[in-house]
Motif scaffolding. Sequence first.
Motif, PDB file in Angstrom:
ATOM      1  N   VAL B 233       8.724  12.807  -2.542  1.00 41.99           N
ATOM      2  CA  VAL B 233      10.018  11.808  -2.404  1.00 41.99           C
ATOM      3  C   VAL B 233       9.827  10.639  -1.579  1.00 41.99           C
ATOM      4  O   VAL B 233      10.163   9.612  -2.018  1.00 41.99           O
ATOM      5  CB  VAL B 233      11.269  12.606  -1.662  1.00 41.99           C
ATOM      6  CG1 VAL B 233      12.496  11.871  -1.414  1.00 41.99           C
ATOM      7  CG2 VAL B 233      11.329  14.088  -2.214  1.00 41.99           C
ATOM      8  N   ALA B 234       8.957  10.506  -0.430  1.00 41.37           N
ATOM      9  CA  ALA B 234       8.814   9.159   0.117  1.00 41.37           C
ATOM     10  C   ALA B 234       7.954   8.225  -0.853  1.00 41.37           C
ATOM     11  O   ALA B 234       8.250   7.092  -0.885  1.00 41.37           O
ATOM     12  CB  ALA B 234       7.754   9.470   1.412  1.00 41.37           C
ATOM     13  N   ASN B 235       7.140   8.796  -1.448  1.00 37.12           N
ATOM     14  CA  ASN B 235       6.440   8.012  -2.625  1.00 37.12           C
ATOM     15  C   ASN B 235       7.246   7.638  -3.848  1.00 37.12           C
ATOM     16  O   ASN B 235       7.169   6.516  -4.544  1.00 37.12           O
ATOM     17  CB  ASN B 235       5.084   8.406  -2.985  1.00 37.12           C
ATOM     18  CG  ASN B 235       4.051   8.226  -1.799  1.00 37.12           C
ATOM     19  OD1 ASN B 235       4.076   7.371  -1.057  1.00 37.12           O
ATOM     20  ND2 ASN B 235       3.044   9.127  -1.745  1.00 37.12           N
ATOM     21  N   PHE B 236       8.013   8.525  -4.488  1.00 37.65           N
ATOM     22  CA  PHE B 236       8.605   8.589  -5.843  1.00 37.65           C
ATOM     23  C   PHE B 236       9.907   7.534  -5.695  1.00 37.65           C
ATOM     24  O   PHE B 236      10.157   6.833  -6.448  1.00 37.65           O
ATOM     25  CB  PHE B 236       8.977   9.929  -6.327  1.00 37.65           C
ATOM     26  CG  PHE B 236       9.219   9.834  -7.765  1.00 37.65           C
ATOM     27  CD1 PHE B 236       8.220   9.617  -8.550  1.00 37.65           C
ATOM     28  CD2 PHE B 236      10.621   9.715  -8.117  1.00 37.65           C
ATOM     29  CE1 PHE B 236       8.604   9.432  -9.992  1.00 37.65           C
ATOM     30  CE2 PHE B 236      11.005   9.683  -9.516  1.00 37.65           C
ATOM     31  CZ  PHE B 236       9.893   9.554 -10.443  1.00 37.65           C
ATOM     32  N   LEU B 237      10.549   7.644  -4.568  1.00 36.62           N
ATOM     33  CA  LEU B 237      11.796   6.968  -4.199  1.00 36.62           C
ATOM     34  C   LEU B 237      11.200   5.808  -3.324  1.00 36.62           C
ATOM     35  O   LEU B 237      11.226   5.774  -2.142  1.00 36.62           O
ATOM     36  CB  LEU B 237      12.735   7.751  -3.650  1.00 36.62           C
ATOM     37  CG  LEU B 237      14.092   7.955  -4.227  1.00 36.62           C
ATOM     38  CD1 LEU B 237      13.993   8.673  -5.338  1.00 36.62           C
ATOM     39  CD2 LEU B 237      15.409   8.190  -3.247  1.00 36.62           C
ATOM     40  N   GLY B 238      11.259   4.514  -3.947  1.00 40.58           N
ATOM     41  CA  GLY B 238      10.514   3.580  -3.292  1.00 40.58           C
ATOM     42  C   GLY B 238       9.048   3.434  -2.882  1.00 40.58           C
ATOM     43  O   GLY B 238       8.517   4.579  -3.367  1.00 40.58           O
ATOM     44  N   GLN B 239       8.602   2.878  -1.874  1.00 38.80           N
ATOM     45  CA  GLN B 239       7.307   2.921  -1.518  1.00 38.80           C
ATOM     46  C   GLN B 239       7.260   3.233  -0.134  1.00 38.80           C
ATOM     47  O   GLN B 239       8.259   3.012   0.558  1.00 38.80           O
ATOM     48  CB  GLN B 239       6.500   1.469  -1.528  1.00 38.80           C
ATOM     49  CG  GLN B 239       6.379   1.060  -2.907  1.00 38.80           C
ATOM     50  CD  GLN B 239       5.572  -0.284  -2.970  1.00 38.80           C
ATOM     51  OE1 GLN B 239       4.850  -0.601  -2.047  1.00 38.80           O
ATOM     52  NE2 GLN B 239       6.098  -1.247  -3.820  1.00 38.80           N
ATOM     53  N   SER B 240       6.166   3.877   0.450  1.00 40.24           N
ATOM     54  CA  SER B 240       6.221   4.209   1.611  1.00 40.24           C
ATOM     55  C   SER B 240       4.786   4.044   2.325  1.00 40.24           C
ATOM     56  O   SER B 240       3.665   4.200   1.402  1.00 40.24           O
ATOM     57  CB  SER B 240       6.342   5.872   1.928  1.00 40.24           C
ATOM     58  OG  SER B 240       7.589   5.958   1.601  1.00 40.24           O
ATOM     59  N   ASN B 241       4.442   3.601   3.362  1.00 41.43           N
ATOM     60  CA  ASN B 241       3.397   3.408   4.137  1.00 41.43           C
ATOM     61  C   ASN B 241       3.091   4.880   4.953  1.00 41.43           C
ATOM     62  O   ASN B 241       4.208   5.188   5.878  1.00 41.43           O
ATOM     63  CB  ASN B 241       3.134   2.617   5.121  1.00 41.43           C
ATOM     64  CG  ASN B 241       3.287   1.025   4.480  1.00 41.43           C
ATOM     65  OD1 ASN B 241       2.512   0.824   3.598  1.00 41.43           O
ATOM     66  ND2 ASN B 241       4.319   0.236   4.879  1.00 41.43           N
ATOM     67  N   LEU B 242       2.146   5.689   4.594  1.00 36.99           N
ATOM     68  CA  LEU B 242       1.905   7.014   5.284  1.00 36.99           C
ATOM     69  C   LEU B 242       0.513   6.778   5.784  1.00 36.99           C
ATOM     70  O   LEU B 242      -0.471   6.574   5.421  1.00 36.99           O
ATOM     71  CB  LEU B 242       1.930   7.985   4.072  1.00 36.99           C
ATOM     72  CG  LEU B 242       3.175   8.396   3.483  1.00 36.99           C
ATOM     73  CD1 LEU B 242       2.843   9.316   2.151  1.00 36.99           C
ATOM     74  CD2 LEU B 242       4.198   8.736   4.475  1.00 36.99           C
ATOM     75  N   VAL B 243       0.537   7.286   7.519  1.00 42.35           N
ATOM     76  CA  VAL B 243      -0.549   7.010   7.996  1.00 42.35           C
ATOM     77  C   VAL B 243      -0.774   8.408   8.922  1.00 42.35           C
ATOM     78  O   VAL B 243       0.294   9.088   9.238  1.00 42.35           O
ATOM     79  CB  VAL B 243      -0.586   6.087   8.922  1.00 42.35           C
ATOM     80  CG1 VAL B 243      -0.863   4.680   8.330  1.00 42.35           C
ATOM     81  CG2 VAL B 243       0.304   6.294  10.109  1.00 42.35           C
ATOM     82  N   ARG B 244      -2.014   9.004   9.079  1.00 42.97           N
ATOM     83  CA  ARG B 244      -1.924  10.324   9.553  1.00 42.97           C
ATOM     84  C   ARG B 244      -2.123  10.227  11.439  1.00 42.97           C
ATOM     85  O   ARG B 244      -2.634   9.106  11.931  1.00 42.97           O
ATOM     86  CB  ARG B 244      -3.609  10.815   9.391  1.00 42.97           C
ATOM     87  CG  ARG B 244      -3.746  11.352   7.807  1.00 42.97           C
ATOM     88  CD  ARG B 244      -4.843  12.251   7.628  1.00 42.97           C
ATOM     89  NE  ARG B 244      -4.913  12.494   6.075  1.00 42.97           N
ATOM     90  CZ  ARG B 244      -4.182  13.374   5.748  1.00 42.97           C
ATOM     91  NH1 ARG B 244      -3.436  14.100   6.363  1.00 42.97           N
ATOM     92  NH2 ARG B 244      -4.377  13.652   4.369  1.00 42.97           N
ATOM     93  N   ALA B 245      -1.308  11.022  11.931  1.00 41.00           N
ATOM     94  CA  ALA B 245      -1.059  11.108  13.332  1.00 41.00           C
ATOM     95  C   ALA B 245      -1.216  12.488  14.045  1.00 41.00           C
ATOM     96  O   ALA B 245      -0.876  13.264  13.415  1.00 41.00           O
ATOM     97  CB  ALA B 245       0.493  10.330  13.410  1.00 41.00           C
TER      98      ALA B 245
END
Lengths: 300, 386
Positions: B233-245
């Motif tokens: 959902v984070a990627n399909f709806l708009g864009q998202s920056n995803l980082v491992r934490a």
Amino acid sequence: MTAAPTARIASPTGPASVVRRKRGRFLPYWLLLPGLAWLIIFFVVPMVTLLTTSLQTGDPFNGYSLTWHWANYSDALRTYHAQLIRSFEYAAIATVAALLIAYPLAYAIAFKAGRWKNVLLVLVVAPFFTSFLVRTLAWETILSDNGFVVRVLRDVGLLGANGRLLATPVAVVCGLTYNFLPFMTLPLYASLEKIDPRLVHAANDLYANSFTAFWKVTWPMSMPGVVGGTLLTFIPAAGDFVNVQFLGAPQQQMIGNVIQSRFLVASDYPVASSLSVMLMFLILVLVVVYIRRAGTEELV
Amino acid sequence: MPEGSLQDLRLVGLTKRFGAMTAVDDIELTIPSGSFFALLGPSGCGKTTTLRMVAGLEEPTTGAILIGDQDISRHKPYKRPVNTVFQNYALFPHLDVFENVAFGLRRRGVRNVKQQVDEMLDLVELSGFGPRKPAQLSGGQQQRVALARALINRPQVLLLDEPLGALDLKLRRQMQLELKRIQVEVGLTFVHVTHDQEEAMTMADCIAVMNAGHIEQLGSPTDLYDNPSTVFVANFLGQSNLVRAQVTGTDSDNLLLNVQGNRVVVPRARSRAEGTEVLLGVRPEKLHLAPASADATPAANTFTGTVLDTSFIGVSTQYVVRTAWGQEVTAFAQNDGRAALVPPGADVVLSWHPEHGFCLDASEDLTAGVVIDDEADVRPTAGART
């Protein structure tokens, strides 16, 4: 200063390009020429010959001459109106029968056949690989008095003990139906195949059950095929003489048989010609009325 | 007027299998009466199959479809109080516009057809087009006829199968607003199937994001956008920056994270992850980009990095920034005149408000639901990548 560019622009439109443009303009007419010549030799000339022959008088021994004898038409009609009417009756029955057989067939090939579609289409066309005469002769064997069909029909009582199929109107109409069936099937298939099945889904969605969806969507959209197929069946069937010759009897003579025997047996060219002209004219009138009624030009 | 909740459309354990392939996998969904509902997902996610089952053009393998408490899942399509606007409109080419719109009324034997059709053509702004054939209309006009033809029957549920897919971009925008206006005007339940996230967000009150036959997340457009629950959902709806934490601790309301040595705070309510390994997400427009300065205080929720690419696109500028640990992130800056353009090569500080971060399950594929090309129909899904 202004003259120089004008001159340069003018130079390509010199005499050479005028000739080229002229030739270009007449090119379409040159392309028409072979077809036009063909039509004049094999359509216009025979038509004129036919029309003039139909107005001649004379006898086979002393020859015929053009006397504008219009009575040939009334004489022919008086003598042969029964055969003329019978031709149209048989052709109409055969056309309706062919439509009833071909429509479900074409429908199944277009929508239900899946990967068998091409095989079935080849099977529809396959009879053309043998001659029309041979196929009609085959029907003579099939319907013969000691053949399988007649025996079964006698056994189940549909035919009397001495009942027969050959030399009856049934055999003639069966032969006509069979012989022109591909001409009915192919146009029907062509127009059914073009119908988007999603339109039927849309009709279902709009409260039409399968039957209504067929009558309101599939059937009207297949009208070009119905009109095309019925014309391709009716016109040659009305002028046919082969089926009566092999499957019928003198009582079932159609106008094609009369014309054939007047021309080739009795050498009565004027009457044969006038019958041909009348047949052609009647078919033309019927076709025009039919196309008008069916309103095919509205169906793109 | 029927009581709203009594006419809800409910899908109960709805499943459709084609041979070994499961197109729709045990869907549970309640679509409130009178709402504009969108089924959003990439091609092949099962959204159209779901729609076709509601319309009756496809039979469910298991499960039920209810309107109110009436089970319609085994009813023939023509017996359902449901109408569809088809993807390519499926207008009857042999009938004129008037008869196309009147088709449903005539089948049900309704009186005063003429008045109703004229009113409906008015509603879709096609009065006077009655005698034309569909082939004589533009794409947008055909679309309106398709809508009028379905709406005139006042179905309890109107299904729209990618209704704007065949229109060009400008017309699509215009029709989005138009569809919304009409839905508000007639007050019927609209179920809209689309792969275009912008279309879904513009029109729908509620969106179900579908992926590989199941529903990833259900919610209002803002809810889905601000608080996605899966990477897809984070990627399909708009864009998202995803980082491992890594989760290093918690306080009363927040999760404390460590991202490559940077301290990050995320409200606990905005975390969908369990365990110590999580994915931190921030939307590009939520990232604030500022030139790095000497007096940099190591505040929470900041990354440092170098600008790789600056694309000026008018209303905003799009930056690609390489973080200190080498990952590329995207930031959008409004061109409101308050900050100068940052050139590529400059060192920058990215910061964001803790309320704008979200945490997702770290076991998910980072590229799930990434939209490669906005105009392309085929989009990679989590299933396609693994």
